[in-house]
Scaffold this motif. Structure first.
Motif, PDB file in Angstrom:
ATOM      1  N   PRO A   1       0.609  -1.317  -0.023  1.00  0.00           N
ATOM      2  CA  PRO A   1       0.042  -0.177  -0.276  1.00  0.00           C
ATOM      3  C   PRO A   1       0.734   1.262   0.179  1.00  0.00           C
ATOM      4  CG  PRO A   1       0.331  -0.838   2.227  1.00  0.00           C
ATOM      5  CD  PRO A   1       1.152  -1.557   1.432  1.00  0.00           C
ATOM      6  N   LEU A   2       2.435   0.764   0.164  1.00  0.00           N
ATOM      7  CA  LEU A   2       3.551   2.052   0.265  1.00  0.00           C
ATOM      8  C   LEU A   2       3.404   2.940  -0.775  1.00  0.00           C
ATOM      9  CD1 LEU A   2       5.260   0.455   2.465  1.00  0.00           C
ATOM     10  CD2 LEU A   2       3.582   1.680   2.871  1.00  0.00           C
ATOM     11  N   ASP A   3       4.312   3.703  -1.404  1.00  0.00           N
ATOM     12  CA  ASP A   3       4.545   4.712  -2.856  1.00  0.00           C
ATOM     13  C   ASP A   3       6.095   3.776  -3.084  1.00  0.00           C
ATOM     14  OD1 ASP A   3       2.624   6.877  -1.816  1.00  0.00           O
ATOM     15  OD2 ASP A   3       3.661   8.025  -0.738  1.00  0.00           O
TER      16      ASP A   3
ATOM     17  N   THR B   1       0.358   4.877   4.268  1.00  0.00           N
ATOM     18  CA  THR B   1       0.385   5.097   2.791  1.00  0.00           C
ATOM     19  C   THR B   1       1.979   5.806   2.714  1.00  0.00           C
ATOM     20  OG1 THR B   1       0.061   7.585   3.416  1.00  0.00           O
ATOM     21  CG2 THR B   1      -1.297   6.055   1.606  1.00  0.00           C
ATOM     22  N   THR B   2       2.634   5.955   3.821  1.00  0.00           N
ATOM     23  CA  THR B   2       3.912   5.780   4.037  1.00  0.00           C
ATOM     24  C   THR B   2       4.712   4.448   5.001  1.00  0.00           C
ATOM     25  OG1 THR B   2       4.466   7.103   5.310  1.00  0.00           O
ATOM     26  CG2 THR B   2       3.699   8.715   3.179  1.00  0.00           C
TER      27      THR B   2
ATOM     28  N   TYR C   1       3.849   5.627   8.295  1.00  0.00           N
ATOM     29  CA  TYR C   1       2.693   4.298   8.997  1.00  0.00           C
ATOM     30  C   TYR C   1       2.789   3.491  10.387  1.00  0.00           C
ATOM     31  CZ  TYR C   1      -1.041   8.224   6.953  1.00  0.00           C
ATOM     32  OH  TYR C   1      -1.471   9.171   6.624  1.00  0.00           O
TER      33      TYR C   1
END
Length: 484
Positions: free
Chosen positions: A67-69, A126-127, A130
């Protein structure tokens, strides 16, 4: 009328009681197991959180499943694995305060706050920041639970089942590990988080209806609530629990006459209980258990053992559950010391075999193809024997050794020591293994298990079947033998 075997309730309920009949009350032992089981659902949620890294690290390293960039780096993976233990260093002090101020029950329930916050952060991530925050938040909940849960189980238990209930911590944490190992590789990142939220909610709902401990009620001078609590726990009438209530009340009142400070932890019998507890959690953590569990998938991938790492971790998780189910059955028969010795010996052999395999692997030994089974065999032996003693018994023994008046002060410190050691192991296991080889890292853990064997044999007192008061007398040297 003079020969009727009746008297009146001495606490003042005014209920006629048949003394002879109540001497025959057997009670309902299953109630203690059921209540302790519900309390330890929270511990199962921590196993799910702690084992989360094993299947999820692979998802985070893959841009299509993360889910991360961007995919995480090896250094970020190490921090994600170890930051839970940073939160767990501080959690015991919060847990000790809430258990002392608001009670063991509400202390356990309050631990769900950081656990739920962690899952919300994971779901919203998202990063990588988190995930760092989520792991720290989980760690706070873990530290709280590892402080309060052994305290709760020790205080609701009769002397003959206290060891079994204390062993529930290891049994239930393995349920959590097995669940995450079983579903993690096969469902999405988000589904893992939703299951985590549901798991914590199940605990909150179920445990809300469980009782407080009688010890806490007596510490607050509420004898009536303590009596009602004992009636619920034992499945007996008021008169049936009166003798236990009187004995427990005398012990608690005696302990309350002393005002425990942090300096009291380092005096006399209290210090002996404290250093034994700290030594046991040192050996527990430096057996390498959290390095193995947090990085289980990576270990199997590195071994190239010929079996899919996802299925291998499920096998290990199932072994954990089965092995942990044995301890509650035998611990009050065999005793704590002998199980600790068996456990540390078996764990040392398993780690030695695992180190030997990776030594052959590092040197491209020609026999490597014929021993592809060895990593699973070694890890099964390690996990099996760890779960018999090194896993559950440091917490059970800690709950037994520490006097009531210092428990709220000493237990958080010992638990914080445990998680500080766990941080060192999980954070630096990877760099150390890269520097000196996986085989050396596992052999270091194995040497620590050998140390645990001799420490258990020589120093740890046997607490099987003894009351908390008798244990204090042993620690104070007022017993002829610590090895009864």
């Amino acid at each position: 009328m003079a020969d009727r075997p009746y008297s009146y309730d001495p606490v003042g309920a005014g209920t006629p009681v048949n003394q002879q009949a109540h001497r025959m009350e057997a009670g309902q032992l299953w109630r203690q197991y059921a209540i302790a089981g519900v309390a330890n659902i929270a511990i199962a949620t921590t196993g799910y959180s702690m084992g989360w890294t094993s299947p999820v690290n692979a998802k985070l390293a893959n841009v299509t499943t993360s889910p991360l960039d961007e995919p995480i780096t090896k250094d970020q993976e190490a921090w994600i694995g170890s930051l839970l233990t940073v939160g767990a260093i501080f959690g015991p002090f919060i847990g000790g305060f809430t258990a002392s101020k608001f009670g063991r029950k509400w202390g356990l329930l309050s631990s769900s706050i950081p656990l739920l916050l962690g899952w919300i952060l994971v779901a919203a991530a998202t990063t990588v920041a988190y995930l760092y925050a989520a792991r720290i938040s989980w760690g706070v909940g873990v530290g709280m639970l590892f402080t309060i849960s052994p305290m709760y189980c020790a205080e609701i238990a009769t002397d003959d089942v206290r060891g079994a209930l204390g062993s529930f911590l290891q049994l239930f944490i393995t349920f959590g590990f097995l669940l995450i190992y079983s579903i993690g590789p096969f469902v999405s990142y988000d589904v893992i988080a939703y299951v985590g939220v549901a798991f914590v909610a199940v605990f909150d709902i179920a445990f809300f209806f469980m009782p407080e401990t009688p010890t806490y009620h007596l510490m607050k001078h509420d004898n009536e609530s303590a009596a009602q609590c004992l009636m619920t726990l034992r499945g007996r009438s008021r008169a049936g629990v009166q003798a236990e209530l009187d004995k427990l009340s005398a012990e608690v009142n005696a302990s309350l006459e002393k005002t425990a400070t942090i300096m009291d932890v380092f005096r006399g019998a209290n210090f002996k209980a404290f250093y034994i507890s700290c030594a046991l959690v040192f050996f527990q953590q430096f057996s390498g258990i959290n390095a193995v569990l947090f990085y289980m998938t990576s270990i199997f991938d590195a071994a190239g053992a010929g079996i899919d790492s996802s299925y291998a971790t499920i096998i290990i998780g199932a072994v954990q559950v089965v092995a942990s189910g044995i301890t509650p059955v035998v611990v009050d028969r065999l005793g704590r010391r002998i199980l600790l010795m068996i456990s540390s010996c078996g764990a040392a052999i398993g780690l030695g075999l695992l180190g030997m395999y990776f030594l052959f692997s590092a040197n491209d030994s020609p026999i490597l193809p014929s021993i592809g089974f060895l990593p699973i065999l070694a890890l099964v032996l390690f996990i099996l024997t760890y779960c018999w003693g090194l896993g559950p018994l440091p917490w059970a023994v800690m709950g037994e050794l520490m006097a009531t008046e210092v428990k709220a002060v000493a237990a958080p410190i010992a638990t914080a020591v445990c998680w500080t050691l766990s941080f060192l192991v999980t954070r630096y296991y990877g760099p150390v293994a890269d520097a000196v080889g996986l085989y050396t890292a596992f052999w270091i853990f194995g040497i620590c298990c050998v140390g645990a064997f001799f420490f258990s044999m020589i120093v740890v007192p046997e607490t099987k079947g003894k009351s908390l008061q008798e244990i204090q007398e042993i620690l104070a040297g007022r017993s002829k033998s610590e090895k009864a």
